[in-house]
Design a protein around this motif. Structure first.
Motif, PDB file in Angstrom:
ATOM      1  N   LEU A  91       0.812  -1.213   0.000  1.00  0.00           N
ATOM      2  CA  LEU A  91       0.000   0.000   0.000  1.00  0.00           C
ATOM      3  C   LEU A  91       0.844   1.260   0.000  1.00  0.00           C
ATOM      4  CD1 LEU A  91      -2.841  -1.043   2.497  1.00  0.00           C
ATOM      5  CD2 LEU A  91      -2.959  -0.883   0.005  1.00  0.00           C
ATOM      6  N   SER A  92       1.917   1.286   0.783  1.00  0.00           N
ATOM      7  CA  SER A  92       2.784   2.467   0.804  1.00  0.00           C
ATOM      8  C   SER A  92       3.396   2.713  -0.572  1.00  0.00           C
ATOM      9  CB  SER A  92       3.888   2.293   1.847  1.00  0.00           C
ATOM     10  OG  SER A  92       3.366   2.334   3.151  1.00  0.00           O
ATOM     11  N   GLY A  93       3.756   1.637  -1.240  1.00  0.00           N
ATOM     12  CA  GLY A  93       4.312   1.764  -2.577  1.00  0.00           C
ATOM     13  C   GLY A  93       3.304   2.330  -3.568  1.00  0.00           C
ATOM     14  N   LYS A  94       2.040   1.924  -3.446  1.00  0.00           N
ATOM     15  CA  LYS A  94       1.000   2.447  -4.333  1.00  0.00           C
ATOM     16  C   LYS A  94       0.787   3.939  -4.095  1.00  0.00           C
ATOM     17  CE  LYS A  94      -1.489  -1.933  -4.871  1.00  0.00           C
ATOM     18  NZ  LYS A  94      -2.758  -2.665  -4.611  1.00  0.00           N
ATOM     19  N   ILE A  95       0.786   4.337  -2.827  1.00  0.00           N
ATOM     20  CA  ILE A  95       0.643   5.760  -2.509  1.00  0.00           C
ATOM     21  C   ILE A  95       1.820   6.552  -3.081  1.00  0.00           C
ATOM     22  CG2 ILE A  95       0.702   7.445  -0.621  1.00  0.00           C
ATOM     23  CD1 ILE A  95      -1.984   6.210  -0.853  1.00  0.00           C
ATOM     24  N   LEU A  96       3.034   6.027  -2.930  1.00  0.00           N
ATOM     25  CA  LEU A  96       4.212   6.717  -3.452  1.00  0.00           C
ATOM     26  C   LEU A  96       4.135   6.845  -4.968  1.00  0.00           C
ATOM     27  CD1 LEU A  96       6.994   7.975  -3.071  1.00  0.00           C
ATOM     28  CD2 LEU A  96       7.971   5.671  -3.147  1.00  0.00           C
ATOM     29  N   THR A  97       3.747   5.781  -5.646  1.00  0.00           N
ATOM     30  CA  THR A  97       3.625   5.822  -7.105  1.00  0.00           C
ATOM     31  C   THR A  97       2.597   6.857  -7.542  1.00  0.00           C
ATOM     32  OG1 THR A  97       4.232   3.477  -7.264  1.00  0.00           O
ATOM     33  CG2 THR A  97       3.120   4.456  -9.159  1.00  0.00           C
ATOM     34  N   GLU A  98       1.476   6.906  -6.831  1.00  0.00           N
ATOM     35  CA  GLU A  98       0.438   7.889  -7.153  1.00  0.00           C
ATOM     36  C   GLU A  98       0.929   9.312  -6.926  1.00  0.00           C
ATOM     37  OE1 GLU A  98      -4.105   9.170  -5.786  1.00  0.00           O
ATOM     38  OE2 GLU A  98      -3.254   7.261  -5.121  1.00  0.00           O
ATOM     39  N   ALA A  99       1.624   9.540  -5.800  1.00  0.00           N
ATOM     40  CA  ALA A  99       2.129  10.881  -5.493  1.00  0.00           C
ATOM     41  C   ALA A  99       3.162  11.319  -6.537  1.00  0.00           C
ATOM     42  CB  ALA A  99       2.737  10.909  -4.094  1.00  0.00           C
ATOM     43  N   LEU A 100       4.036  10.412  -6.923  1.00  0.00           N
ATOM     44  CA  LEU A 100       5.022  10.733  -7.953  1.00  0.00           C
ATOM     45  C   LEU A 100       4.331  11.079  -9.266  1.00  0.00           C
ATOM     46  CD1 LEU A 100       7.662   7.940  -7.229  1.00  0.00           C
ATOM     47  CD2 LEU A 100       8.059  10.403  -7.042  1.00  0.00           C
ATOM     48  N   SER A 101       3.311  10.316  -9.632  1.00  0.00           N
ATOM     49  CA  SER A 101       2.589  10.568 -10.875  1.00  0.00           C
ATOM     50  C   SER A 101       1.928  11.943 -10.859  1.00  0.00           C
ATOM     51  CB  SER A 101       1.542   9.474 -11.099  1.00  0.00           C
ATOM     52  OG  SER A 101       0.803   9.714 -12.269  1.00  0.00           O
ATOM     53  N   GLN A 102       1.308  12.296  -9.738  1.00  0.00           N
ATOM     54  CA  GLN A 102       0.665  13.604  -9.628  1.00  0.00           C
ATOM     55  C   GLN A 102       1.685  14.742  -9.644  1.00  0.00           C
ATOM     56  OE1 GLN A 102      -2.396  14.152  -6.665  1.00  0.00           O
ATOM     57  NE2 GLN A 102      -3.084  12.014  -6.814  1.00  0.00           N
ATOM     58  N   ALA A 103       2.917  14.434  -9.253  1.00  0.00           N
ATOM     59  CA  ALA A 103       3.989  15.433  -9.285  1.00  0.00           C
ATOM     60  C   ALA A 103       4.733  15.422 -10.617  1.00  0.00           C
ATOM     61  CB  ALA A 103       4.962  15.185  -8.144  1.00  0.00           C
ATOM     62  N   ASN A 104       4.192  14.677 -11.595  1.00  0.00           N
ATOM     63  CA  ASN A 104       4.803  14.561 -12.926  1.00  0.00           C
ATOM     64  C   ASN A 104       6.191  13.925 -12.884  1.00  0.00           C
ATOM     65  OD1 ASN A 104       2.576  15.822 -14.263  1.00  0.00           O
ATOM     66  ND2 ASN A 104       3.344  17.806 -13.558  1.00  0.00           N
ATOM     67  N   LEU A 105       6.346  12.969 -11.975  1.00  0.00           N
ATOM     68  CA  LEU A 105       7.585  12.198 -11.882  1.00  0.00           C
ATOM     69  C   LEU A 105       7.257  10.723 -12.139  1.00  0.00           C
ATOM     70  CD1 LEU A 105       9.282  13.739  -8.713  1.00  0.00           C
ATOM     71  CD2 LEU A 105      10.249  13.738 -11.019  1.00  0.00           C
ATOM     72  N   ASP A 106       8.001  10.120 -13.031  1.00  0.00           N
ATOM     73  CA  ASP A 106       7.829   8.699 -13.308  1.00  0.00           C
ATOM     74  C   ASP A 106       8.598   7.908 -12.256  1.00  0.00           C
ATOM     75  OD1 ASP A 106       7.652   6.138 -14.288  1.00  0.00           O
ATOM     76  OD2 ASP A 106       8.420   6.614 -16.284  1.00  0.00           O
ATOM     77  N   ARG A 107       7.943   6.957 -11.616  1.00  0.00           N
ATOM     78  CA  ARG A 107       8.630   6.162 -10.594  1.00  0.00           C
ATOM     79  C   ARG A 107       9.866   5.480 -11.162  1.00  0.00           C
ATOM     80  NH1 ARG A 107       6.470   2.291  -5.728  1.00  0.00           N
ATOM     81  NH2 ARG A 107       8.368   1.078  -5.494  1.00  0.00           N
ATOM     82  N   LEU A 108       9.827   5.090 -12.422  1.00  0.00           N
ATOM     83  CA  LEU A 108      10.965   4.402 -13.030  1.00  0.00           C
ATOM     84  C   LEU A 108      12.141   5.340 -13.305  1.00  0.00           C
ATOM     85  CD1 LEU A 108       9.126   2.075 -15.574  1.00  0.00           C
ATOM     86  CD2 LEU A 108       9.982   1.504 -13.291  1.00  0.00           C
ATOM     87  N   SER A 109      11.934   6.645 -13.170  1.00  0.00           N
ATOM     88  CA  SER A 109      13.001   7.602 -13.452  1.00  0.00           C
ATOM     89  C   SER A 109      13.733   8.074 -12.200  1.00  0.00           C
ATOM     90  CB  SER A 109      12.437   8.818 -14.195  1.00  0.00           C
ATOM     91  OG  SER A 109      11.631   9.606 -13.328  1.00  0.00           O
ATOM     92  N   VAL A 110      13.234   7.696 -11.019  1.00  0.00           N
ATOM     93  CA  VAL A 110      13.859   8.125  -9.764  1.00  0.00           C
ATOM     94  C   VAL A 110      14.482   6.915  -9.073  1.00  0.00           C
ATOM     95  CG1 VAL A 110      12.225  10.026  -9.509  1.00  0.00           C
ATOM     96  CG2 VAL A 110      11.758   7.844  -8.379  1.00  0.00           C
ATOM     97  N   ARG A 111      15.416   7.180  -8.190  1.00  0.00           N
ATOM     98  CA  ARG A 111      16.038   6.130  -7.384  1.00  0.00           C
ATOM     99  C   ARG A 111      15.328   6.083  -6.030  1.00  0.00           C
ATOM    100  NH1 ARG A 111      19.390   1.628  -7.923  1.00  0.00           N
ATOM    101  NH2 ARG A 111      20.464   1.230  -5.964  1.00  0.00           N
ATOM    102  N   ILE A 112      14.908   4.889  -5.620  1.00  0.00           N
ATOM    103  CA  ILE A 112      14.192   4.717  -4.352  1.00  0.00           C
ATOM    104  C   ILE A 112      14.981   3.758  -3.480  1.00  0.00           C
ATOM    105  CG2 ILE A 112      12.018   4.046  -3.275  1.00  0.00           C
ATOM    106  CD1 ILE A 112      10.645   4.535  -5.962  1.00  0.00           C
TER     107      ILE A 112
END
Length: 245
Positions: A112-133
């Motif tokens: 669930l935390s990962g889904k929230i992070l992915t959604e927040a990144l998307s709304q911030a116009n950041l692709d999860r695959l483009s950032v280092r986590i």
């Protein structure tokens, strides 16, 4: 007798062609992936193609993390959790420690935390695959308890090496523990005292910018209130990664 090409390249001459190719696989510490180069050696009609395949510092770090035994968490983990994302990402997101899903998969921010992070990144116009986590602590503490200061200290060398190897434009701390690990939040201070602020982090001769925001799990408790705050902070991180203020 013609001179052999310089260096340590080993070649096989093929009589059917006057153009000879030599393939060299050279491992070195670099953040590059692959370089192809053509050079001309003696004799002058011989062309050499050199393929240089490099192993990144982060790949080497990840291998070391997977076998790490510097604290007692190695006795209870299923998998050490290494960072995910490009080895040249300009944004580094840091969480606290793996949970049950991360321990099972060996990947950060699942469930669930990962889904929230992915959604927040998307709304911030950041692709999860483009950032280092990544995480401050790479192994799951039993029962999902917070990591102890000693456990964070044991993992600190991994964290510092990851930051130095990645050299990100901006580091985003997700929650209080990573903010404390990087020294931007004192032990008894609340996260709200630094959330949304940008700090300079000095490591040796380099300086990195750090922005503190909330942990995605916090948004699970009050999504309507917390998620927009997290998105705003990630938008600012995106601007900072592009050279903004």
């Amino acid at each position: 007798q013609s001179a052999r090409p310089p260096g340590r390249l080993r070649s096989r001459r093929k009589p059917l062609s006057s153009t000879l190719r030599f393939y060299a696989y050279i491992r070195r510490f670099s953040n590059s992936t692959c370089v192809a180069k053509q050079c001309r050696f003696w004799p002058t009609e011989t062309t050499t193609t050199v393929f240089i395949v490099t192993t990144s510092r982060i790949s080497i770090l990840d291998q070391r993390v997977r076998t790490c035994s510097m604290c007692s968490l190695c006795d209870t983990r299923s998998n050490a959790v290494v960072g995910s994302g490009p080895h040249n990402a300009s944004v580094l997101l840091l969480g606290e420690a793996p949970g049950a899903n991360e321990d099972r998969t060996g990947l950060p921010f699942q469930g669930l935390s990962g889904k929230i992070l992915t959604e927040a990144l998307s709304q911030a116009n950041l692709d999860r695959l483009s950032v280092r986590i990544s995480n401050v602590v790479r192994c799951r503490p039993p029962g999902n308890r917070p990591p102890t200061p000693a456990e964070m200290d044991s993992c600190k060398s991994h964290l510092i090496e990851e930051i130095e190897a990645l050299s990100p434009k901006i580091i985003v701390t997700l929650g209080a523990s990573p903010a404390r690990a990087l020294g931007i939040l004192k032990q008894r201070e609340p996260l709200s005292s630094v959330r949304g602020s940008v700090f300079d982090l000095s490591i040796d001769a380099s300086t990195y910018r750090v922005l503190a925001t909330v942990h995605p799990a916090y948004a699970l408790r009050s999504r309507v209130k917390v998620l927009p705050v997290m998105v705003a902070d990630l938008k600012r991180a995106s601007d900072l990664s592009l050279g903004g203020n």
